[in-house]
Design a protein around this motif. Structure first.
Motif, PDB file in Angstrom:
ATOM      1  N   ASP A 156      18.209  20.695  -3.973  1.00  0.00           N
ATOM      2  CA  ASP A 156      18.416  19.489  -3.107  1.00  0.00           C
ATOM      3  C   ASP A 156      18.865  18.301  -3.856  1.00  0.00           C
ATOM      4  N   THR A 157      19.856  17.598  -3.491  1.00  0.00           N
ATOM      5  CA  THR A 157      20.571  16.635  -4.112  1.00  0.00           C
ATOM      6  C   THR A 157      19.875  15.370  -3.950  1.00  0.00           C
ATOM      7  N   THR A 158      19.797  14.508  -5.336  1.00  0.00           N
ATOM      8  CA  THR A 158      19.342  13.400  -5.428  1.00  0.00           C
ATOM      9  C   THR A 158      20.530  12.455  -5.767  1.00  0.00           C
ATOM     10  N   MET A 159      21.709  12.770  -5.798  1.00  0.00           N
ATOM     11  CA  MET A 159      22.721  11.828  -6.274  1.00  0.00           C
ATOM     12  C   MET A 159      22.638  10.545  -5.256  1.00  0.00           C
ATOM     13  N   GLY A 160      22.615   9.405  -5.697  1.00  0.00           N
ATOM     14  CA  GLY A 160      22.969   8.123  -5.215  1.00  0.00           C
ATOM     15  C   GLY A 160      21.594   7.476  -4.886  1.00  0.00           C
ATOM     16  N   LEU A 161      20.372   8.047  -5.334  1.00  0.00           N
ATOM     17  CA  LEU A 161      19.233   7.712  -5.132  1.00  0.00           C
ATOM     18  C   LEU A 161      18.391   6.985  -6.054  1.00  0.00           C
ATOM     19  N   ASP A 162      18.876   6.827  -7.152  1.00  0.00           N
ATOM     20  CA  ASP A 162      18.404   6.455  -8.587  1.00  0.00           C
ATOM     21  C   ASP A 162      18.056   5.050  -8.168  1.00  0.00           C
ATOM     22  N   SER A 163      18.582   4.110  -7.635  1.00  0.00           N
ATOM     23  CA  SER A 163      17.999   2.702  -7.202  1.00  0.00           C
ATOM     24  C   SER A 163      17.062   2.494  -6.563  1.00  0.00           C
ATOM     25  N   HIS A 164      17.235   3.626  -5.291  1.00  0.00           N
ATOM     26  CA  HIS A 164      15.998   3.499  -4.527  1.00  0.00           C
ATOM     27  C   HIS A 164      14.880   4.058  -5.042  1.00  0.00           C
ATOM     28  N   LEU A 165      14.781   5.032  -6.101  1.00  0.00           N
ATOM     29  CA  LEU A 165      13.653   5.475  -6.789  1.00  0.00           C
ATOM     30  C   LEU A 165      13.124   4.461  -7.441  1.00  0.00           C
ATOM     31  N   LEU A 166      13.970   3.673  -8.194  1.00  0.00           N
ATOM     32  CA  LEU A 166      13.564   2.527  -8.983  1.00  0.00           C
ATOM     33  C   LEU A 166      12.571   1.599  -8.494  1.00  0.00           C
ATOM     34  N   GLN A 167      13.185   1.034  -7.257  1.00  0.00           N
ATOM     35  CA  GLN A 167      12.536   0.172  -6.451  1.00  0.00           C
ATOM     36  C   GLN A 167      11.432   0.508  -5.758  1.00  0.00           C
ATOM     37  N   LEU A 168      11.287   1.891  -5.176  1.00  0.00           N
ATOM     38  CA  LEU A 168      10.035   2.117  -4.782  1.00  0.00           C
ATOM     39  C   LEU A 168       8.773   2.521  -5.952  1.00  0.00           C
ATOM     40  N   LYS A 169       9.394   2.897  -7.089  1.00  0.00           N
ATOM     41  CA  LYS A 169       8.050   3.291  -8.071  1.00  0.00           C
ATOM     42  C   LYS A 169       7.656   2.178  -8.472  1.00  0.00           C
ATOM     43  N   GLU A 170       8.459   1.055  -8.617  1.00  0.00           N
ATOM     44  CA  GLU A 170       7.732  -0.476  -8.923  1.00  0.00           C
ATOM     45  C   GLU A 170       6.717  -0.977  -7.947  1.00  0.00           C
ATOM     46  N   ARG A 171       7.038  -0.805  -6.488  1.00  0.00           N
ATOM     47  CA  ARG A 171       6.020  -1.128  -5.443  1.00  0.00           C
ATOM     48  C   ARG A 171       4.832   0.040  -5.606  1.00  0.00           C
ATOM     49  N   ILE A 172       4.999   1.189  -5.949  1.00  0.00           N
ATOM     50  CA  ILE A 172       4.013   2.146  -5.769  1.00  0.00           C
ATOM     51  C   ILE A 172       2.864   2.102  -7.012  1.00  0.00           C
ATOM     52  N   VAL A 173       3.575   1.981  -8.024  1.00  0.00           N
ATOM     53  CA  VAL A 173       2.712   1.522  -9.310  1.00  0.00           C
ATOM     54  C   VAL A 173       2.402   0.144  -9.679  1.00  0.00           C
ATOM     55  N   GLY A 174       2.703  -0.583  -8.655  1.00  0.00           N
ATOM     56  CA  GLY A 174       2.505  -1.959  -9.130  1.00  0.00           C
ATOM     57  C   GLY A 174       1.125  -2.436  -9.212  1.00  0.00           C
ATOM     58  N   ASP A 175       0.656  -3.540  -9.598  1.00  0.00           N
ATOM     59  CA  ASP A 175      -0.801  -4.202  -9.908  1.00  0.00           C
ATOM     60  C   ASP A 175      -1.514  -4.309  -8.851  1.00  0.00           C
ATOM     61  N   GLU A 176      -1.093  -4.363  -7.433  1.00  0.00           N
ATOM     62  CA  GLU A 176      -1.758  -4.572  -6.135  1.00  0.00           C
ATOM     63  C   GLU A 176      -2.727  -3.734  -5.973  1.00  0.00           C
ATOM     64  N   PRO A 177      -4.228  -4.223  -6.133  1.00  0.00           N
ATOM     65  CA  PRO A 177      -5.244  -3.250  -5.886  1.00  0.00           C
ATOM     66  C   PRO A 177      -5.602  -2.716  -4.665  1.00  0.00           C
ATOM     67  N   LYS A 178      -5.125  -3.663  -3.532  1.00  0.00           N
ATOM     68  CA  LYS A 178      -5.316  -3.038  -2.268  1.00  0.00           C
ATOM     69  C   LYS A 178      -4.506  -1.883  -1.918  1.00  0.00           C
ATOM     70  N   LEU A 179      -4.969  -1.075  -0.890  1.00  0.00           N
ATOM     71  CA  LEU A 179      -4.253  -0.151  -0.136  1.00  0.00           C
ATOM     72  C   LEU A 179      -3.044  -0.655   0.321  1.00  0.00           C
ATOM     73  N   GLN A 180      -1.911  -0.083  -0.065  1.00  0.00           N
ATOM     74  CA  GLN A 180      -0.429  -0.570   0.303  1.00  0.00           C
ATOM     75  C   GLN A 180       0.413   0.467   1.174  1.00  0.00           C
ATOM     76  N   MET A 181       0.988   0.091   2.361  1.00  0.00           N
ATOM     77  CA  MET A 181       1.722   0.896   2.886  1.00  0.00           C
ATOM     78  C   MET A 181       3.017   0.827   2.757  1.00  0.00           C
ATOM     79  N   VAL A 182       4.061   1.903   2.401  1.00  0.00           N
ATOM     80  CA  VAL A 182       5.360   1.599   2.220  1.00  0.00           C
ATOM     81  C   VAL A 182       6.265   2.556   3.301  1.00  0.00           C
ATOM     82  N   SER A 183       6.987   2.051   3.684  1.00  0.00           N
ATOM     83  CA  SER A 183       7.777   2.735   4.751  1.00  0.00           C
ATOM     84  C   SER A 183       9.311   2.590   4.234  1.00  0.00           C
ATOM     85  N   ILE A 184       9.764   3.816   4.383  1.00  0.00           N
ATOM     86  CA  ILE A 184      11.160   4.316   4.254  1.00  0.00           C
ATOM     87  C   ILE A 184      12.165   4.638   5.489  1.00  0.00           C
TER      88      ILE A 184
END
Length: 586
Positions: A156-184
């Motif tokens: 399954d191709t992931t071409m063109g998704l690198d920038s999306h992955l970086l942005q989302l990983k920053e949000r998901i492993v960030g320092d905010e302790p509260k439960l965070q909801m992220v929508s794509i």
């Protein structure tokens, strides 16, 4: 319209050949009648293969033959011949055998009359086609068959998704302790699920979260099934811990028993995750939704979890289950994918992550990756190739599927121009409808032996993970698999699976330790295409056991799929009775 007719012809041919070659000696057969029928069936198969291979603009009118008459006659013959042989095997007396022979001698000539009538119509169509060359032998290999493969199975191709992955990983492993909801958010086929799956399997995510669970929501949302999907993961992780004698203990012990039972099956015979989940649903059938939700909340409490809810269509889904996902300020995260902006904005803790269409450069790169496996496009095809890629409107799924089509076709300017012209005719359509039109082009260019197999994928529920070993058995049982000596039917059917994966119409979901394919999925838009084409061809129809609405054309359809829910109390007892009265196959 040829797929249903072809499926009927191949199935009948397999039945007749099997009877002629393997029927017990005590079975009384009019061999010459069966040989005559086999000769006519083989002629029909050759005709359908030649007809389907013609360019769309060159095909003479054959609507009646292809849509109903040929399939109906073949299925009628099969329904007479199979009981004729089976009843003789089971007959307890000579008197019973004589009755069987009398009944067959009355019914079989009627079927042969229909076959002879269709044979005349086929000869007329052949004359219009101008078929003069010798036919390819039926037992030869398909051009794309077992002897060679034009392309390896693509991931399954992931071409063109690198920038999306970086942005989302920053949000998901960030320092905010509260439960965070992220929508794509993005339209169907734009890569939301691929992005979420890549994120879910990313080593950084795996390392940072104690619990990870994936649940597909879809349009037909079932709260109980959503809760069970996540609870199943947590029970597998923690089911072997010691609990007090409460309801949680009972659930954990039952899951433990299930897992031990699976382990005892032996290597290569273990149940897959789908089978385990079905058993888990059965185990939990006596528990209420509230009990299941409370057990889930206890399992998640105090643990850092990462949950993906794929393909959410209503914010009501989250409103119903949110109380079972505790926020203990430990950096837990929930990700959803959706096509609807109002769902995304309501759910997301911040602003939704929006997926845009690919630009022309990324579209061209993805197209070349799928057609040429990373190699450069030949100069003579570059101009028309760019035109095709541009016609896909930057939609990854369309690029991937059309790329799979061209990867398996002749690399000639004429062939590519035909595809480009068909794509150019798809204008001013909105979102999913436009995508379906593009995808239908790939279906129309499928070799006819693959069309019934592809249409059969509509029998599985949306987002269902399909075990490949089971799929192969179903195809063989349906008679879709063309015998090719000296190969086994299982090997040929596996080649069909690989062909559909090569064309990006199916996606591998799980592999074994040695890389062998274990399960696959079909994108929901491609499943919509399957269902649409299958209904148009009277190939199959789908009913729901809790919905009294009767599918269209059920009287003329050979196959009926009945989907159910995990909610037993939602079953409508009138539905099956209504379906039995409406469908000839029940």
């Amino acid at each position: 319209m040829a797929a249903n007719a072809y499926a009927a012809v191949v199935s009948l041919r397999c039945v007749v050949e099997d009877i002629l070659h393997h029927a017990p000696k005590r079975i009384i057969l009019e061999t010459q009648h069966f040989q005559s029928l086999l000769q006519k069936i083989s002629s029909f198969q050759h005709f359908l293969e030649d007809y389907d291979a013609l360019p769309l603009t060159s095909k003479p009118e054959a609507e009646d033959v292809l849509k109903g008459q040929l399939a109906k006659a073949c299925y009628a013959a099969e329904d007479i011949i199979e009981p004729f042989v089976l009843d003789q095997i089971l007959a307890s007396s000579q008197v019973r055998v004589e009755r069987i022979l009398t009944s067959f001698s009355q019914d079989f000539p009627k079927v042969m009359q229909d076959v002879d009538f269709i044979e005349k119509k086929v000869m007329e169509i052949k004359g219009k086609m101008g078929v003069v060359k010798d036919q390819q032998p039926l037992n030869s290999l398909h051009a794309d068959g077992l002897s060679r493969r034009l392309a390896p199975i693509a991931n399954d191709t992931t071409m063109g998704l690198d920038s999306h992955l970086l942005q989302l990983k920053e949000r998901i492993v960030g320092d905010e302790p509260k439960l965070q909801m992220v929508s794509i958010i993005g339209m169907g086929g734009i890569g939301k699920t691929t992005l979420a799956r890549t994120l879910y399997d990313d080593p950084l995510i795996v390392q940072n979260f104690e619990i990870r669970a994936w649940v597909t929501i879809s349009q037909e949302y079932d709260m109980r099934e959503t809760l069970l999907a996540v609870l199943h993961v947590t029970e597998i992780l923690f089911g072997k811990r010691k609990h007090g004698e409460d309801s949680a203990s009972k659930v954990a012990k039952l899951v433990d028993i299930m897992n031990k039972h699976s382990d005892e099956q032996g290597q290569g015979k273990q149940e897959d995750s789908a089978d385990k989940f079905v058993k888990f649903v059965e185990v939990m059938s006596k528990h209420s939704d509230e009990q299941i939700g409370e057990q889930l909340r206890r399992n998640l409490y105090g643990r850092r979890y990462f949950i993906v809810m794929d393909d959410m269509w209503s914010i009501n889904v989250w409103d119903e289950v949110r109380k079972y996902f505790p926020d203990t300020s430990n950096k837990s995260r929930i990700v959803i994918t959706t096509r609807l902006s109002n769902v995304a904005t309501t759910f997301d803790s911040n602003s939704p992550h929006e997926m845009d269409f690919l630009d022309e450069d990324k579209s061209w790169n993805l197209f070349c990756e799928k057609v040429f496996l990373g190699k450069a496009c030949p100069l003579e095809l570059e101009e028309i190739g760019m035109q095709i890629a541009k016609s896909c409107k930057g939609l990854p799924l369309a690029l991937v599927v059309i790329g799979g089509l061209l990867a398996k076709s002749q690399r000639s300017i004429e062939q590519w121009k035909d595809v480009a012209e068909n794509l150019a005719s798809i204008i001013n359509l909105e979102n999913d409808e436009q995508c379906l039109k593009i995808l239908s082009l790939s279906y129309k260019h499928l070799p006819i032996h693959l069309k019934p197999c592809f249409l059969y994928m509509a029998t599985f529920p949306e987002d269902y993970e399909i075990r490949i070993s089971r799929l192969i058995k179903l195809w063989i049982a349906e008679g879709f698999v063309n015998p090719v000596m000296p190969h086994s039917l299982e090997d040929i059917a596996m080649e069909y699976v690989k062909e559909l994966i090569d064309r990006n119409l199916l996606v591998v979901r799980q592999r074994g330790t040695l890389g062998k394919m274990k399960s696959c999925i079909i994108h929901d838009l491609l499943r919509d295409l399957c269902l649409r084409e299958a209904q148009q061809e009277n190939f199959l129809c789908i009913a729901k056991v809790y919905d009294v609405k009767i599918p269209r054309n059920i009287q003329n359809t050979r196959r009926l799929g009945i989907h159910r829910s995990t909610k037993q109390y939602r079953y409508n007892p009138r539905v099956l009775n209504t379906l039995r009265s409406a469908s000839p196959v029940l």
